[in-house]
Design an enzyme around this catalytic site. Sequence first.
Site, PDB file in Angstrom:
ATOM      1  N   HIS A   1       0.974  -1.289   0.075  1.00 29.85           N
ATOM      2  CA  HIS A   1       0.084   0.177  -0.125  1.00 29.85           C
ATOM      3  C   HIS A   1       0.959   1.215  -0.108  1.00 29.85           C
ATOM      4  CE1 HIS A   1      -3.182   2.669   0.876  1.00 29.85           C
ATOM      5  NE2 HIS A   1      -2.725   3.035   2.127  1.00 29.85           N
TER       6      HIS A   1
ATOM      7  N   GLU B   1     -10.847   1.942   3.480  1.00 23.28           N
ATOM      8  CA  GLU B   1      -9.629   1.205   3.560  1.00 23.28           C
ATOM      9  C   GLU B   1      -9.605  -0.021   4.467  1.00 23.28           C
ATOM     10  OE1 GLU B   1      -6.321   4.876   3.452  1.00 23.28           O
ATOM     11  OE2 GLU B   1      -6.630   4.020   5.078  1.00 23.28           O
TER      12      GLU B   1
END
Length: 423
Positions: free
Chosen positions: A141, A207
């Site tokens: 990420h 997220e």
Amino acid sequence: MIKANDPTLHSWIEIAPHSDFPIQNLPFGIFQSATRDPRVGVAIGDYVLDLYAVAQHNLFELLDIDPTVFHRPYLNDFIALGKSKWRAVRNRVSELLRNDNDEISGNSRLMQECLIKMSEVKMLLPVKVGNYTDFYSSIEHATNVGTMFRDPKNALLPNWKHLPIGYHGRASSIVVSGTDIRRPNGQTKAPDADAPTFGPSRLLDFELEVAFITGRETRLGDMITPNEADDYIFGLVLFNDWSARDMQTWEYVPLGPFLAKSFASSISPWVVTLDALEPFRVRGPVQDPRPLPYLEFSGDRNYDINLEVLLKPEDGKENSICRSNFKYMYWNMNQQLAHQSSNGCNIQVGDMYASGTISGPDKTSYGSMLELTWRGSEPIRLSDGTERKFINDYDTVIMRGFAERGGVRIGFGEVRAKVLPAL
């Protein structure tokens, strides 16, 4: 082996083969129903075991626990009893639910008092969260974000491989699964504009994260080592760290996330204990350079937990848009807690620590719309023919997770929330 983890155990309650809540799981949560005020329960198949009712019938008598600790609106008081009590209660519940035990199953009236169908309960926020830290611990990420917004050849900032990056978030806006989320208003600035404007975020994102909850306090000035951290972690929940990307881009320099994150975070209602996840420990990614001594650990400290994100348009079908795994985390929970306490910061019962977005090595495993659509340049096509660059009003985002090995599946249920228009 922890007694309650025995893979050969079976319950007298009928449990579907792919249930998230077999007898080897037994996660804790807070529930209420039309006839029961908020209290502690344990998930088993399609039922909730009312621990206050169990305690009222002296079925925890040998554990030396005040029965009223199960008649509270949060798990905090139970968690504060310590790891030996968490384990003793879970082992005793496992014993009561085994198919060779009739202490409850042999009494139909007692069964009715102690068990209630999940479809008849409302799940509540499991813990009163005093402090909340959000980490940034997935190297995939962090690399994706750095590539998009900075120099692809130097995607990671110089400190990233030396410490678990995190920030102190807003505890008051953490809500339980099923709570609708309102699209936030805030300042944004278009790249070609001379000044910012105020209004609804246009780039609303999820997220995919997992959060752990601490169950033991430290004094101001104390430190926890990574190898001690297991004794301080009660259990895990799924965590959706809602993010307004356009607000975040404008406000995050120089102090990091603020209003773009603090409007809401959603968690799953059942807390899966660290004990239940013990069989699913795995080795994490190689950490290079070697961490400083205070972050070094022994043994396997990552967990093999399958994660999935689904997006459901209003009146539409669920679309699976991401499949990832908690095992990808570069910085593990033990290191995160050790770093949090390394400056002497005191840890409290019920504190929540989110992992940061969990992305894997390929596009199907990216844990945010920002990555899945590569900043909106590659929209996702849904089954109804519509496309998404980010999350639309009335979309529902659903996250699910489970660990599975040797025929035993330890699941988290889900965290689900619908997005409502901004006010």
